[in-house]
Every structure is written in structure tokens, then in C-alpha cells.
Design an enzyme around this catalytic site. Structure first.
Site, short mmCIF file in Angstrom:
data_model
loop_
_atom_site.label_atom_id
_atom_site.label_comp_id
_atom_site.label_asym_id
_atom_site.label_seq_id
_atom_site.Cartn_x
_atom_site.Cartn_y
_atom_site.Cartn_z
N SER A 1 -2.52 -2.86 -2.47
CA SER A 1 -1.34 -2.93 -1.44
C SER A 1 -1.17 -1.39 -0.82
CB SER A 1 -0.16 -3.38 -2.19
OG SER A 1 0.85 -3.57 -1.20
N SER A 2 0.00 -0.73 -1.19
CA SER A 2 0.02 0.61 -0.96
C SER A 2 -0.92 1.40 -1.53
CB SER A 2 1.54 1.29 -1.32
OG SER A 2 1.68 0.97 -2.78
N GLU B 1 -1.00 -14.10 3.02
CA GLU B 1 -0.22 -12.94 3.13
C GLU B 1 0.27 -12.54 4.38
OE1 GLU B 1 -1.54 -9.71 0.59
OE2 GLU B 1 -3.38 -10.70 -0.23
N HIS C 1 0.14 -12.25 -1.87
CA HIS C 1 -0.02 -10.95 -2.24
C HIS C 1 -0.13 -10.68 -3.60
CE1 HIS C 1 -0.11 -6.82 -0.90
NE2 HIS C 1 1.10 -6.39 -1.76
#
Length: 316
Positions: A156-157, A258, A288
């Protein structure tokens, strides 16, 4: 949900009362410890060292956790379990650094910390080399790793950070010698943009919706910037020309349901057109965090196999 509150006077409240669905897995085949990697900001990383029965040199996998740049820690049970799974499944030493979180520390702080974690690896490699390969018990892991085979995995990030680290270091990561980053794995990378994608405008996920994504961007971007800032949108109007960037191989993995799917797919498609070595894999029907939130599922086993293949191909 009350975990993070930003008040009008600029003060910030963080709650430590977080209930986790997962509990930390115990595995006696993996030894782990914490190391300080950045004294300036008091940042630590966790080091996971699997039992090396064959006594071969193990690759290094750096895992960058997710959390919208605002949440997450190497100490969270799901992150810990993910690192344990990567260590045993890939037969690799896993390095899991924390990084400064927004809004206290807005971007590019997290990216800078990701680069600094690689520099920490470089310092360990140089120290090991200068000591003629002799280290004490606390540094025994240095005898077991291959600094020429480093892989950076971001969720993700953390996938966003991995991208920017890849751009900064370039192909061959020569400024980090003797550390050699062989490839990058982006798990549902958190990219953004002002124009909405079809998946963003589609139905929300069970634990994620567009309002939350937008809120993460507002809290993490430099004040006054939009989602088209280069740190959010790799192909935004002010983003660097990635066609001129020399990049090591990249693997993108995303769930078919997602919100971030279209951005991940577009990222891979554009880099492929620019002649970059990139692969895109989609897990149908998954949402996610399907790997990091359940690192011992059948899907996770499939991802471990994919990562093994990627690491073998990029080490040749």
C-alpha cells in the site's frame, strides 16, 4: 474511527487503544530483534532471521508496511506475521523498518526514511567487510546474508515508498554498494490522482472507501498540494519523466476488487510502454491487504511462490 484526530489548532491526538483481529504468531524457527537505524528520528527496524539449515547465504527482503502514510508499525501483529511468513517462505532475512507518519511528518518524510533504511543496510555491509567478516553474536546474521541480493517489498503506502526508492536509487543502486537491490515488489501501491479511476468510483471495499483514501492524502501530502503531486501520482503533470529513469525490475500485485486496482494497473501498463522490466499480477475478487492481513492463507502461499520466482529471475 477515532484512532487519529487532527484539531483546528494543529494539535494531533493518536489513540493506542487499537484492537487487532490477528494475534502475533510465534515461530521458533525465526529469530527476530529490533535495531535502531536512524538516531535523528529515533526510528527502529525489526530484523527477522530464519534458521539457516543449509548454511547458504540468504537474500535480504526489506518490507515497508502500509497504512496510508498515517498508520502502521512493524510491531502490529499483522505486520509481524507478514514478516515471519516472508522470512520462512522465501528463506530470507527480512528487514522491516518503521518510518515517520503523517500528519506529524508529511511526505516526503516516509520516502526519505525508506532510503535511510537502505543506507543502514549499506553501513552494516561496509562494517562487516571492514571487520574481515568477523562479528559478535549479536551481529551473527551478517555472516548469513548476501548483500548482493536485496529486494524491497512495499504494501500500500509502503508500495508507494518502494516506487520512489526505486527511482531515487536507479538501476543497480550503485550509491548503496556493496548493497545491490535486485528488484521491487509493490503490493497494491497507494497512488493517487485528481481524476478518478473506474475502480475508485466503484463499490467500496469492506474496510476501505474513497473518503478514507482522500483523507489519507489530505493528511500526508505537503500542505496545499493535490493528489496530482509527484509523491502521489507517478504520472502527474509535475512528475518526473520515468522514461528517462533507469529502474530495476518491478513486480506489481493487486486484488481484483481493490479501489486502487486501476491505478496499479495503469502504473504497470505505462512503465511497460516505456520499456521498463515490470510485471502485473491481479488476484481476482481480492480486496486491499489480502496478503498482509492473512499471511498464511492459500492466496499468501501463491504470492510466496510468485515472489520466489521473481527473486530467482532477478538474481540471475
Amino acid at each position: 474511527m477515532g484512532f487519529l484526530k487532527l484539531f483546528s489548532d494543529g494539535s494531533i491526538y493518536r489513540s493506542n487503544n487499537i484492537t487487532f483481529q490477528a494475534s502475533s504468531i510465534e515461530d521458533n524457527t525465526v529469530v527476530f530483534k529490533d535495531c535502531l537505524f536512524d538516531k535523528r528520528f529515533n526510528l527502529y527496524l525489526s530484523l527477522y532471521n530464519p534458521q539457516n539449515q543449509i548454511k547458504k547465504k540468504l537474500p535480504i527482503v526489506m518490507f515497508l508496511h502500509g497504512g496510508g502514510f498515517c498508520f502502521g508499525s512493524r510491531k502490529w501483529p499483522d505486520i509481524h506475521n507478514c514478516c515471519m511468513r516472508l522470512a520462512t517462505g522465501l528463506e530470507a532475512v527480512v528487514v522491516a523498518p518503521d518510518y515517520r507518519l503523517a500528519p506529524e511528518h508529511r511526505l516526503p518524510a516516509a520516502v526519505d526514511d525508506g532510503v535511510e533504511a537502505v543506507r543502514w543496510l549499506q553501513r552494516q555491509a561496509l562494517s562487516f567487510k571492514d571487520s574481515n567478516n568477523v562479528k559478535g553474536e549479536d551481529d551473527a546474521w551478517l555472516n548469513e546474508v548476501d548483500f548482493d541480493r536485496v529486494f524491497i517489498v512495499g504494501d500500500s503506502s509502503g508500495g508507494n515508498i518502494a516506487h520512489h526508492v526505486a527511482v531515487r536509487l536507479g538501476s543497480g543502486s550503485r550509491e548503496m554498494e556493496p548493497v545491490r537491490v535486485r528488484g521491487y515488489v509493490l503490493l497494491a501501491p497507494f497512488f493517487g490522482g485528481e481524476a478518478r479511476t473506474k475502480s475508485e468510483e466503484g463499490p467500496p471495499e469492506s474496510t476501505l472507501n474513497l473518503e478514507i483514501l482522500d483523507r489519507f492524502w489530505r493528511l500526508s501530502m505537503p500542505v496545499g498540494e493535490t493528489r496530482d503531486h509527484p509523491l502521489a501520482n507517478p504520472f502527474g503533470p509535475r512528475s518526473p519523466n520515468l522514461g528517462q529513469s533507469k529502474l530495476d525490475p518491478i513486480l506489481v500485485i493487486v486484488g481484483g476488487n481493490e479501489l486502487l486496482k486501476n491505478r496499479a494497473e495503469d502504473y504497470a501498463t505505462r512503465l511497460k510502454k516505456l520499456g521498463k522490466d515490470i510485471e502485473y499480477i491481479e488476484f481476482e475478487g481480492r480486496e486491499h491487504g489480502f496478503f498482509t492481513h492473512n499471511s498464511y492463507s492459500e492466496d499468501a502461499e501463491d504470492i510466496i511462490k510468485i515472489l520466489k520466482r521473481f527473486m530467482l529471475q532477478t538474481s540471475a
